[in-house]
Every structure is written in C-alpha cells, then in structure tokens.
Design a protein around this motif. Structure first.
Motif, PDB file in Angstrom:
ATOM      1  N   UNK A 213       5.173 -12.073  -2.992  1.00  0.00           N
ATOM      2  CA  UNK A 213       6.169 -12.543  -2.023  1.00  0.00           C
ATOM      3  C   UNK A 213       5.498 -12.798  -0.670  1.00  0.00           C
ATOM      4  N   UNK A 214       5.472 -14.059  -0.253  1.00  0.00           N
ATOM      5  CA  UNK A 214       4.740 -14.464   0.949  1.00  0.00           C
ATOM      6  C   UNK A 214       5.382 -13.957   2.230  1.00  0.00           C
ATOM      7  N   UNK A 215       6.676 -13.681   2.202  1.00  0.00           N
ATOM      8  CA  UNK A 215       7.358 -13.279   3.431  1.00  0.00           C
ATOM      9  C   UNK A 215       7.438 -11.764   3.609  1.00  0.00           C
ATOM     10  N   UNK A 216       6.772 -11.034   2.730  1.00  0.00           N
ATOM     11  CA  UNK A 216       6.654  -9.580   2.894  1.00  0.00           C
ATOM     12  C   UNK A 216       5.190  -9.257   3.165  1.00  0.00           C
ATOM     13  N   UNK A 217       4.942  -8.459   4.192  1.00  0.00           N
ATOM     14  CA  UNK A 217       3.561  -8.090   4.524  1.00  0.00           C
ATOM     15  C   UNK A 217       3.444  -6.592   4.750  1.00  0.00           C
ATOM     16  N   UNK A 218       2.299  -6.045   4.345  1.00  0.00           N
ATOM     17  CA  UNK A 218       1.986  -4.634   4.595  1.00  0.00           C
ATOM     18  C   UNK A 218       1.242  -4.585   5.919  1.00  0.00           C
ATOM     19  N   UNK A 219       1.865  -3.997   6.916  1.00  0.00           N
ATOM     20  CA  UNK A 219       1.303  -4.039   8.279  1.00  0.00           C
ATOM     21  C   UNK A 219       0.680  -2.719   8.715  1.00  0.00           C
ATOM     22  N   UNK A 220       1.056  -1.620   8.049  1.00  0.00           N
ATOM     23  CA  UNK A 220       0.526  -0.316   8.465  1.00  0.00           C
ATOM     24  C   UNK A 220       0.257   0.547   7.224  1.00  0.00           C
ATOM     25  N   UNK A 221      -0.876   1.241   7.248  1.00  0.00           N
ATOM     26  CA  UNK A 221      -1.165   2.265   6.231  1.00  0.00           C
ATOM     27  C   UNK A 221      -1.475   3.549   6.979  1.00  0.00           C
ATOM     28  N   UNK A 222      -0.638   4.543   6.789  1.00  0.00           N
ATOM     29  CA  UNK A 222      -0.786   5.832   7.473  1.00  0.00           C
ATOM     30  C   UNK A 222      -1.286   6.858   6.466  1.00  0.00           C
ATOM     31  N   UNK A 223      -2.345   7.578   6.829  1.00  0.00           N
ATOM     32  CA  UNK A 223      -2.970   8.510   5.890  1.00  0.00           C
ATOM     33  C   UNK A 223      -2.758   9.955   6.345  1.00  0.00           C
ATOM     34  N   UNK A 224      -2.496  10.820   5.349  1.00  0.00           N
ATOM     35  CA  UNK A 224      -2.213  12.223   5.644  1.00  0.00           C
ATOM     36  C   UNK A 224      -3.042  13.118   4.719  1.00  0.00           C
ATOM     37  N   UNK A 225      -3.043  14.411   5.014  1.00  0.00           N
ATOM     38  CA  UNK A 225      -3.782  15.364   4.178  1.00  0.00           C
ATOM     39  C   UNK A 225      -3.079  15.557   2.841  1.00  0.00           C
ATOM     40  N   UNK A 226      -3.764  16.198   1.909  1.00  0.00           N
ATOM     41  CA  UNK A 226      -3.219  16.425   0.572  1.00  0.00           C
ATOM     42  C   UNK A 226      -1.901  17.187   0.618  1.00  0.00           C
ATOM     43  N   UNK A 227      -1.736  18.080   1.572  1.00  0.00           N
ATOM     44  CA  UNK A 227      -0.522  18.870   1.692  1.00  0.00           C
ATOM     45  C   UNK A 227       0.559  18.167   2.515  1.00  0.00           C
ATOM     46  N   UNK A 228       0.244  17.006   3.062  1.00  0.00           N
ATOM     47  CA  UNK A 228       1.246  16.215   3.761  1.00  0.00           C
ATOM     48  C   UNK A 228       1.630  16.721   5.135  1.00  0.00           C
ATOM     49  N   UNK A 229       0.726  17.479   5.775  1.00  0.00           N
ATOM     50  CA  UNK A 229       1.053  17.936   7.127  1.00  0.00           C
ATOM     51  C   UNK A 229       1.193  16.737   8.073  1.00  0.00           C
ATOM     52  N   UNK A 230       2.173  16.812   8.935  1.00  0.00           N
ATOM     53  CA  UNK A 230       2.336  15.803   9.965  1.00  0.00           C
ATOM     54  C   UNK A 230       3.048  14.540   9.529  1.00  0.00           C
TER      55      UNK A 230
END
Length: 353
Positions: A213-230
């Motif tokens: 789909x050309x009108x959908x874009x991935x603009x951010x990738x946020x990375x977290x620790x294995x336990x998901x803190x934060x």
C-alpha cells in the motif's frame, strides 16, 4: 471381550494372545493372523491403565519454558496440566521448569542435565534458539525425542514444532492495521533492541503486508529492552511529539503499556493499535478503544499437544504426521474478546475444580 475370553474362544493360551497384542515374537504366523482377526471382529481395545500397571512402565517428560510474559506461559502450563491429567493413569509423569527470560543459559543447562535424571523426552520453548542448537542436535542424534514449542529452530532435528507461524502473524497484523487505517497514514513499530526470532519474524510479515500500500508508510521504529521497560513513556512521548502517527504495531509484550499511554493522551479510537496475546488488561483496552485488535495463537494447545505427542511417541512409537504443527491465528476485537477470555476461565475451572 477380554484376552482370556478371546483365548478360550480360539482354544489357545492367554499368553499367546498377549504376545500378539504386544507384537512379540515366537507366535506362528497363521496363529497371529487368527488372533488379529478375532481382536478386530470382537472390537478388543486394550486397557491402557491396567497394561501400564502390569508392565510397570512409566514415562517421564520434562517441559522447559521461560518466565515472561507470565499470563502467556500460564496458558501453556494449563495445556501441559490438561494433557497430564488425561495420561497420568497410564504411567505418565510430567515436570515443567520455568527459566528466567534474562538468563537463557538456564535452558542449556537443563537440556544437558535432564536426560541423565531419568527423563525420556523433553519439550522446550527456546528462549535464545541459537544457544540450544548444538545440544538439541546432540540429543536428537541419540534418539532422545525433543518437541519444540513457541519458537521454531528449523536447522535442528526434532520430533515436532508446535507453535506460531510468526511471519504469517505479522502479515495478519498488517492486514488488520491497513484496513483499520483505511489504507493510508503513518505507522510506528514497537520493536526490541536485541534480536528475538518471533519478534523479528512478526515485523518481517508486517512490513511485507504494508509494502502493498503506497499511501501507508512506516515512519518510526522504537526499540525497547526484552522486558519492555519504558514502553509507556516511549509511546506517550512519541504520540505527543508526532500526533500525525495513525497506527502503532506492538510486536512484543507491550500492549498494556501502549494502551495506557493512548488512554492517558485521550486518543482512544483515534489511534490504531495492533499487537498480540490476551489478558484482562488487553481486554479492557479493546473495550475502551485504546487497542484496535490483538492476535492470539493458542498457547494452551502448545503445552497440551507437546505432552500428547511425546507420550504417543514414547509409549507407542508413533511419530506425528507432520514435523510442524502451526497453531491457529485468531484475530480478536472488542466484540468477540469476551469469548476467548471465557474459554481461558473454563479451561482453568476444568483443570482445578
């Protein structure tokens, strides 16, 4: 009919009938054929409980899982317990070991130690798969049966894999996301800092679907620790700074924190959030509109069938018809979520009543 009745009917000894039932030698072929025909004609079914007691045969199985997310592994454990309750009168013993998600070496140590402690087979949910490849290969080469659950290790010999097709799970999440966004908008992906097979494959499938789909874009990738803190703070700040983001794909166990951040910002039903698994907090997020959909893949069945497959192999020599058993992917929305929670509660009541 009993074996004694069949023996009397055929005019032979009960011991001869027993040897045929247990596929033992020293029986003439014509006699064996006559007995097998009689067994089939009279619908003889062996009493497995009595048979196990007479043979004094016990089968010991170990199941190795890891600790988080706790609610997911509790469902796997219920499946283990259910299969054990069905088979324990046949001489089955099952022990399960919960290892620390932050210490994957615990699983390797168990694989090395348990076979020498009287266990006949092991089911394991790999925490860090590459750490276990050599040991699983060594055990399999010695005909020690291993069932792998939850995360595949395609490069090793094993009896069966039972779990999710994670790439397909990512594609399904992408399909739900694109439809809920009306095929346009910006998407953020919540990922992990460290490589985790299941998470990486989900993201691969998700990206593959969105690429259509050309009108959908991935603009951010946020990375977290294995336990998901934060996760809560990360999502809250991300949406505050970038309110144009329409969709959030949660590729790991961070749905509850994401949902709470969306609620606190007052964006329920305005942001499309898609992720995995189901518990009370995720259910509440679905009902309040801070979660669009969640995807489940039958954790109960992972534990249940792992024990059943190992037992059938160890007791009867029966291999599963396929070395891969992918669990069903279930898309859950606010309108059908209660039925899945009710299933979980009913299973718990049956097991522990």
């Amino acid at each position: 009919m009993t074996t004694t009745e069949i023996a009397n009917l055929l005019g032979i000894s009960r011991g001869t009938v027993s040897r045929v039932i247990n596929n033992q030698p020293n029986v003439k072929e014509e006699t064996r054929k006559m007995i097998l025909e009689a067994l089939e004609k009279y619908g003889y079914t062996p009493n497995e409980t009595a048979r196990s007691l007479v043979m004094k045969k016990s089968i010991r199985i170990a199941v190795i899982i890891f600790s988080d997310p706790k609610f997911f592994w509790e469902q796997v454990t219920r499946g283990i317990t259910s299969a054990y309750n069905e088979l324990r009168s046949f001489g089955l013993e099952v022990d399960y070991y919960v290892t620390d998600i932050l210490h994957p070496e615990e699983q390797l140590k168990l694989l090395q130690d348990l076979p020498s402690k009287g266990y006949h087979g092991i089911a394991i949910a790999p925490n860090v798969p590459q750490m276990l490849v050599e040991e699983i290969s060594r055990l399999s080469s010695r005909d020690f049966p291993i069932v792998i659950i939850n995360v595949e290790i395609p490069s090793v010999e094993h009896l069966c894999y039972i779990g999710c097709d994670y790439i397909q799970a990512g594609i399904l999440a992408g399909e739900i996301m694109t439809k809920s966004m009306d095929y346009h908008g910006e998407v953020a992906i919540l990922a992990l800092k460290d490589p985790v097979v299941s998470v990486d494959q989900r993201i691969t499938g998700f990206r593959r679907e969105l690429s259509n789909y050309k009108e959908i874009s991935i603009t951010h990738i946020c990375r977290f620790s294995r336990m998901g803190e934060g996760v809560y703070e990360g999502v809250y700040n991300l949406i505050s700074e970038h309110p144009e983001i329409t969709g959030i794909f949660v590729s790991f166990a961070g749905m509850e924190q994401t949902s709470q951040a969306i609620l606190d910002l007052g964006f329920e039903s305005k942001k499309k959030v898609v992720g995995y698994d189901l518990n009370d907090d995720i259910y509440n997020g679905l009902k309040k509109g801070s979660i669009t959909a969640t995807i489940c893949h039958e954790p109960y069945h992972q534990g249940y069938f792992a024990v059943k497959i190992l037992y059938r192999y160890l007791n009867h020599g029966i291999r599963p018809s396929s070395s891969v058993m992918y669990n069903k992917l279930e898309a859950i929305f606010s309108t059908n979520a209660k039925y899945y929670l009710e299933d979980q509660m009913q299973i718990e009541m049956l097991l522990y009543r």
